[in-house]
Design a protein around this motif. Structure first.
Motif, mmCIF file in Angstrom:
data_model
loop_
_atom_site.group_PDB
_atom_site.id
_atom_site.type_symbol
_atom_site.label_atom_id
_atom_site.label_comp_id
_atom_site.label_asym_id
_atom_site.label_seq_id
_atom_site.Cartn_x
_atom_site.Cartn_y
_atom_site.Cartn_z
ATOM 1 N N CYS A 14 -50.297 68.829 -53.063
ATOM 2 C CA CYS A 14 -49.727 70.165 -53.062
ATOM 3 C C CYS A 14 -49.998 70.854 -51.736
ATOM 4 O O CYS A 14 -49.274 70.698 -50.779
ATOM 5 N N GLU A 24 -53.991 79.368 -55.996
ATOM 6 C CA GLU A 24 -53.188 78.461 -55.166
ATOM 7 C C GLU A 24 -53.875 78.336 -53.793
ATOM 8 O O GLU A 24 -55.000 77.887 -53.729
ATOM 9 N N TRP A 25 -53.212 78.777 -52.709
ATOM 10 C CA TRP A 25 -53.778 78.533 -51.382
ATOM 11 C C TRP A 25 -54.948 79.468 -51.071
ATOM 12 O O TRP A 25 -55.052 80.565 -51.614
#
Ligand code: FEO
Ligand code: CA
Ligand code: CA
Length: 648
Positions: free
Chosen positions: A243, A444-445
């Motif tokens: 990802c 997420e990031w």
């Protein structure tokens, strides 16, 4: 990757307490201002910048965000939302396609052309760009003129991959699907007609779902990692669901294995371990019927060999990539490195699943410089195999604590099902449950402000927050039925290796015009939802890539397609910089060292989800606009017409 809310992994049923207190951003901003104790952390950040800047990542231009200055100027006219099937950039900028799915990567002697009807073979696909580009990083070979791009190929859409779609499955189709996954290295250079792929290139490489990986760290050789095909438990074939990406100060690439659980089939009644990791009878793909590795009845330990952060040396095409088990097993979005005052590596990572966790790893040893006849990557070949893993607890008073995942400490004992450190790492979720870590809204990031040392993490959404039988709101995850997401940030006390931090929210995403108060947010500037990619550029601008509803309807109607926005992290101002084609997600962001070229990825045009049953060809034919072709994920290049710094 976009997910239907109804299909999101939802396997954390542990009973960690929720705080039941709404967020108080004003108070936390005050705490930020009062953080005189964090000067050491700033020094650590400066060390990281120096090391990273040397190989072309974060640069050294101060933004003033730590000192409370104005922050970086956003020097472009923001775009309005759009639902056009194309990529839009502001006036004065250009965007062009560089590397779409199916283009040959440049392996000498194997450069099969892309066939628009999907009829390339599995062998040909293994020499071409994979599908669904995600995290990406630029590695200079000649400064800002020539370099490598290393990028993730997160998943496949079988509608597009084969001439007859997914109506039937064969071993050849499984092999092609596996060959379109993984990680890609391409060489690129700037020519008079713009950036182009260099083909052939000695650096060109495809790492797929069948490429051998070494297992590093405490879980290597563990009894739970052994299979019939690999009785030593030291070598895994392939990487999956790659990802987001991070790069290391020693020049390697880190990639997170995220949605790997959906590739494995379990028995009708999964084991408790499988249930906690979301492994069920149902799968996204029909690989298990043709490749028994993905059938947990026949190979119960194979899933334990996925869910790791993997490390690749893009400069050495012959290097064996490694799964770093010391960083813990998770639905890893990605991994991002900061450096302590004494030059140890700190690796932040989150796992993108509802009610899961944020982690950090602190290396035992200091980063070593390149030596005689040895690259920095070689000098640090085992750095990430030794250290301590922690999981985050965000407290309601705006402070937080890193809880160690160390065997024998606290509840992480044999009596509670953890035989040794390897088992703690393989079962990091179960260990974090016992430690009382905070269940987050899909981390997420992560990115570290090169100026201030504040660490930012996108929490993309969690429509299950507050649902019957599910955890309620807490200070860090303050909205029930959170369809919009938020960006949280924290500052370590003293050093990136510290055990305590203070935190607040940069923003809660949403649209003030929405009917539901929970969906309105507090954005200063252009509205968006589903923050996913987040990365600082050389000037200290915080770039935010989104992944919200593919159909841009309902609560998202006024937002248009997924987009890339620029944010001044000091003022909080947000401006929309780029809007993507239909049903695409904007992901990955990397720059040449001079900041004058930006590479980003357009993922899954035409497709909201690999499981929604629709054929992406109904909704998009970007970027080729070939009526007989297929929409293609692609790396695109953004430049200013006057050659200036992007966003300035
Ligand atoms: Fe692959 Fe969490 O996005
Ligand atoms: Ca996402
Ligand atoms: Ca993502």
């Amino acid at each position: 990757m976009a997910k239907d809310f109804s299909e999101m992994e939802d396997s954390n049923r542990s009973s960690n307490p929720s705080i039941h207190e709404v967020s108080d951003p004003e108070r936390r901003l005050w705490l930020r201002g009062g953080l005189g104790l964090s000067l050491g952390g700033l020094l650590g950040s400066a060390g990281a910048i120096g090391a990273i800047g040397a190989i072309g990542g974060l640069g050294g231009c101060a933004s003033g965000s730590a000192a409370g200055g104005p922050g970086p100027a956003l020097g472009f006219a923001p775009l309005r939302p759009s639902v056009a099937d194309r990529v839009l950039v502001p006036e004065g900028y250009t965007v062009r396609v560089l590397a779409p799915w199916g283009e040959p990567v440049g392996l000498a002697g194997a450069m099969p052309a892309f066939k628009f009807d999907g009829s390339n073979t599995a062998e040909e696909q293994a020499a071409q760009m994979g599908m669904h580009h995600d995290g990406i990083h630029y590695y200079p070979l000649d400064g800002s003129r020539r370099g490598l791009l290393c990028l993730n190929q997160e998943y496949t859409d079988e509608h597009l991959l084969h001439p007859d779609g997914q109506a039937t499955w064969t071993l050849e189709k499984v092999r092609k699907s596996q060959a379109a996954h993984g990680i890609t290295v391409i060489e690129i250079e700037q020519r008079p007609d713009g950036w182009q792929m260099v083909r052939p290139s000695r650096y060109a490489r495809r790492i797929t779902a069948t490429t051998p990986f070494r297992i590093g760290g405490p879980a290597a050789g563990h009894v739970l990692m052994r299979t019939n095909a690999d009785p030593a438990g030291e070598t895994v074939l392939g990487t999956l669901s790659n990802c987001a990406s991070g790069m290391t100060p020693w020049g390697t690439y880190l990639s997170g294995e995220e949605n790997w659980a959906n590739y494995f089939t379990a028995a009708d009644v999964p084991t408790a371990h499988e249930r906690r990791w979301g492994i069920r009878k149902a799968t996204w793909y029909r690989w298990p019927e043709f490749d028994p590795r993905f059938d947990t009845v026949r190979n119960p330990n194979e899933p334990n060999r996925f869910g790791w952060v993997v490390e690749v040396d893009p400069m050495d095409p012959d290097s064996v990539p490694v799964k770093r088990t010391a960083l813990g097993r998770a639905a890893h979005e990605g991994a991002w490195v900061a450096v302590t005052k004494d030059q140890r590596a700190v690796v932040y990572s989150g796992e993108d699943a509802v009610f899961e966790y944020i982690y950090k790893f602190v290396s035992r040893d200091a980063i070593r410089p390149a030596g005689k006849g040895q690259t920095a990557a070689q000098a640090n070949a085992t750095l990430l195999d030794h250290g301590t893993l922690y999981v985050a607890r965000f407290d309601a008073d705006g402070t937080g604590r890193w809880l160690p995942l160390v065997h024998g400490q606290g509840p992480l004992t044999a009596a509670n099902g953890f035989a040794d450190q390897g088992e703690v790492l393989i079962k990091a979720r179960q260990a974090s449950d016992l430690l009382g870590a905070t269940k987050m809204d899909r981390p997420e990031w992560v990115t570290v402000d090169p100026t201030s040392g504040w660490v930012y993490c996108t929490l993309t959404n969690n429509s299950q927050r507050g649902a019957p039988g599910r955890p309620g709101v807490d200070a860090a995850n303050p909205r029930a039925q959170n369809t919009m997401g938020q960006i949280i940030r924290w500052k370590e006390a003293g050093d990136f290796s510290g055990l305590e931090f203070v935190w607040n929210h940069l923003l809660l995403a949403g649209d003030p015009a929405n009917e539901r108060p929970e969906a309105r947010g507090n954005i200063k500037g252009d509205i968006f939802a589903g923050p996913d990619t987040i990365a600082f550029d050389q000037r200290g601008v915080l770039w935010i890539g989104t992944d919200f509803s593919a159909t841009s309807q309902g609560e998202f109607a006024r937002m248009g397609h997924n987009q890339l926005l620029a944010c001044n992290p000091v003022s909080g101002e947000v401006r929309r910089f780029l809007v993507g084609p239909s049903r695409a997600e904007i992901t990955g962001a990397t720059w040449t060292p001079d900041g004058r070229t930006m590479f980003i990825n357009i993922q899954h045009p035409g497709s909201g989800s690999p499981r929604d049953g629709s054929n992406p060809r109904q909704f998009s034919n970007w970027p080729d606009f070939n009526p007989t072709g297929r929409p293609r994920s692609a790396t695109v290049v953004v430049r200013r017409l006057d050659g200036g710094v992007i966003g300035a």
